[in-house]
Design a protein around this motif. Structure first.
Motif, mmCIF file in Angstrom:
data_model
loop_
_atom_site.group_PDB
_atom_site.id
_atom_site.type_symbol
_atom_site.label_atom_id
_atom_site.label_comp_id
_atom_site.label_asym_id
_atom_site.label_seq_id
_atom_site.Cartn_x
_atom_site.Cartn_y
_atom_site.Cartn_z
ATOM 1 N N HIS A 1 0.817 -1.136 -0.094
ATOM 2 C CA HIS A 1 -0.162 0.016 0.063
ATOM 3 C C HIS A 1 0.853 1.142 -0.136
ATOM 4 O O HIS A 1 0.762 2.317 -0.676
ATOM 5 C CB HIS A 1 -0.888 -0.217 1.227
ATOM 6 N N LEU A 2 1.868 1.366 0.811
ATOM 7 C CA LEU A 2 2.752 2.537 0.957
ATOM 8 C C LEU A 2 3.305 2.606 -0.468
ATOM 9 O O LEU A 2 3.325 3.748 -0.899
ATOM 10 C CB LEU A 2 3.797 2.126 2.048
ATOM 11 N N VAL A 3 3.925 1.864 -1.158
ATOM 12 C CA VAL A 3 4.625 1.944 -2.250
ATOM 13 C C VAL A 3 3.918 2.412 -3.473
ATOM 14 O O VAL A 3 4.353 3.014 -4.356
ATOM 15 C CB VAL A 3 5.669 1.019 -2.558
ATOM 16 N N THR A 4 2.652 1.998 -3.258
ATOM 17 C CA THR A 4 1.674 2.192 -4.411
ATOM 18 C C THR A 4 0.994 3.550 -4.356
ATOM 19 O O THR A 4 0.848 4.189 -5.135
ATOM 20 C CB THR A 4 0.228 1.139 -4.285
ATOM 21 N N ARG B 1 -2.393 -7.102 -14.211
ATOM 22 C CA ARG B 1 -2.515 -6.711 -12.603
ATOM 23 C C ARG B 1 -3.564 -5.877 -12.537
ATOM 24 O O ARG B 1 -3.774 -4.712 -13.511
ATOM 25 C CB ARG B 1 -1.028 -6.117 -12.287
ATOM 26 N N PRO B 2 -4.352 -5.768 -11.451
ATOM 27 C CA PRO B 2 -5.523 -4.740 -11.423
ATOM 28 C C PRO B 2 -4.935 -3.119 -11.190
ATOM 29 O O PRO B 2 -3.818 -3.124 -10.571
ATOM 30 C CB PRO B 2 -6.322 -5.262 -10.017
ATOM 31 N N ALA B 3 -5.447 -2.385 -11.712
ATOM 32 C CA ALA B 3 -5.161 -0.882 -11.430
ATOM 33 C C ALA B 3 -5.192 -0.525 -9.754
ATOM 34 O O ALA B 3 -5.915 -1.231 -9.217
ATOM 35 C CB ALA B 3 -6.070 -0.076 -12.186
ATOM 36 N N PRO B 4 -4.102 0.322 -9.376
ATOM 37 C CA PRO B 4 -4.028 0.675 -8.105
ATOM 38 C C PRO B 4 -5.239 1.206 -7.546
ATOM 39 O O PRO B 4 -5.681 1.087 -6.402
ATOM 40 C CB PRO B 4 -2.874 1.805 -7.926
ATOM 41 N N GLU B 5 -6.147 2.131 -8.282
ATOM 42 C CA GLU B 5 -7.401 2.585 -8.065
ATOM 43 C C GLU B 5 -8.158 1.455 -7.641
ATOM 44 O O GLU B 5 -8.880 1.597 -6.643
ATOM 45 C CB GLU B 5 -7.918 3.674 -9.166
#
Length: 379
Positions: free
Chosen positions: A205-208, A367-371
């Motif tokens: 979560h932090l790096v994203t 991969r799913p988008a970060p959003e």
């Protein structure tokens, strides 16, 4: 107003004043407080109501005082002196008022924190708004339970100094570290410390979500054995100062052809432009003109000046042309949907790129988008 007053009968008043049965008095008090809270009062009526509250806050029955604290916990009708008296009461009476009452000053809340009770500190830390001075005292002196509640409260005004104090004191506590990691806003200095301490999920979560300094990002990206690694392209997307980010990557020899091709294929045109400008030693505005020159020579000249490998030029040419076509079709070029379309279109052209770069791009496509991940985590 009349309807609410009608519900409070003479019998209720009699029970409140004369009854020796605590349950009866508490029930009558609850009815009275609800009526008072719902009525629109003028100044004379408010003054009278406050006198009643002052009397009942000293009632010998805990149930009566609790009825006052629970029913009027968020009311602006409760005077500060009554709120302070209730905050000094037993926990069943004090906690609702401490957690919700707008009557307290910052100094009142700090006094409660410094009294040392963990549950009362946690009640302060969980308030709908925790002012900066109060949050700093909690960070420096609060028990772990209270600091955990503070870290999880995005409405707590935590300064960079206070966040650092929390990490200093409770960096060993995984629950506190995770709560900090999931805050909406974090300073860079705190993010970098948490990346080292956090669990895999919190680190992801932090790096994203939060930008890291290039040195930290490179360090994690280079550690192939890490279960969670930092994607420098994602970091560039959230960097506050992209030119500075690129310059520091250049200083660390991280502006490789592989990184630039991956960035371009994922629609990160700004990163591509700044990287070529840095490598070619030319201002960004001139590099922009050469990259977006409709003719065949501008991009090639800049590419060669940047010292990029000739064998990959057609792949980069294809990427720039694809980006330009998608831009002409309309839409937000900075959005995740555009990046996905860019990646799909680029890969469909079977670019002549290294196998590991193609594997990376295909993995990113799946991969799913970060959003989307953020939305899933918030559900």
């Amino acid at each position: 107003m009349t309807a609410y007053r009608a519900r409070l009968t003479e019998s209720d008043i009699r029970r409140l004043i004369k009854s020796d049965v605590e349950d009866d008095r508490a029930a009558a008090a609850h009815k009275l407080f609800r009526s008072i809270d719902r009525m629109v009062l003028d100044e004379t009526e408010r003054a009278a109501a406050r006198k009643i509250l002052n009397v009942l806050a000293a009632d010998t029955a805990e149930l009566v005082r609790r009825a006052l604290a629970v029913t009027l916990k968020a009311s602006d009708l409760v005077p500060r002196e009554v709120a302070r008296r209730l905050a000094a009461d037993v926990d069943s009476v004090a906690l609702p008022i401490i957690n919700c009452s707008p009557a307290f000053s910052d100094d009142d809340l700090i006094e409660i924190v410094r009294a040392g009770s963990a549950v009362r500190q946690a009640a302060v830390a969980s308030r709908s708004r925790v002012p900066r001075d109060v949050a700093t005292v909690l960070a420096a002196e609060g028990r772990q339970e209270a600091v955990l509640a503070l870290a999880a409260n995005d409405n707590a005004d935590l300064s960079e100094h206070a966040l650092g104090l929390v990490v200093d004191r409770f960096g060993h506590a995984s629950e506190v570290v995770s709560a900090l990691a999931y805050r909406q806003v974090l300073p860079l200095s705190v993010t970098e410390r948490l990346v080292v301490l956090a669990s895999d999920a919190a680190r992801e979560h932090l790096v994203t979500r939060h930008a890291l300094a290039p040195e930290t990002a490179i360090q994690f990206a280079d550690f192939a054995r890490e279960r969670v690694t930092v994607d420098l392209i994602d970091q560039a997307r959230v960097a506050v100062d992209l030119p500075e980010f690129v310059a520091r990557l250049y200083g660390r020899k991280a502006l490789t052809p592989s990184l630039l091709l991956r960035a371009l294929a994922r629609g990160q045109m700004a990163l591509f432009e700044h990287a070529l400008a840095e490598l070619a030693g030319t201002p960004h505005h001139r590099a922009w003109l050469m990259v977006h020159d409709a003719g065949p020579l501008g991009l090639k000249a800049l590419y060669d000046r940047a010292g990029m490998p000739p064998r990959l030029f057609q792949a980069f040419r294809s990427g720039v042309d694809t980006w330009r076509m998608l831009q002409a079709e309309g839409g937000d070029t900075s959005g995740e949907a555009f990046r996905q379309r860019m990646l799909e279109r680029f890969l469909s052209q079977r670019p002549d790129a290294a196998r590991e770069d193609l594997a990376y791009l295909m993995e990113r496509l799946d991969r799913p988008a970060p959003e989307a991940l953020a939305a899933i985590g918030a559900a």
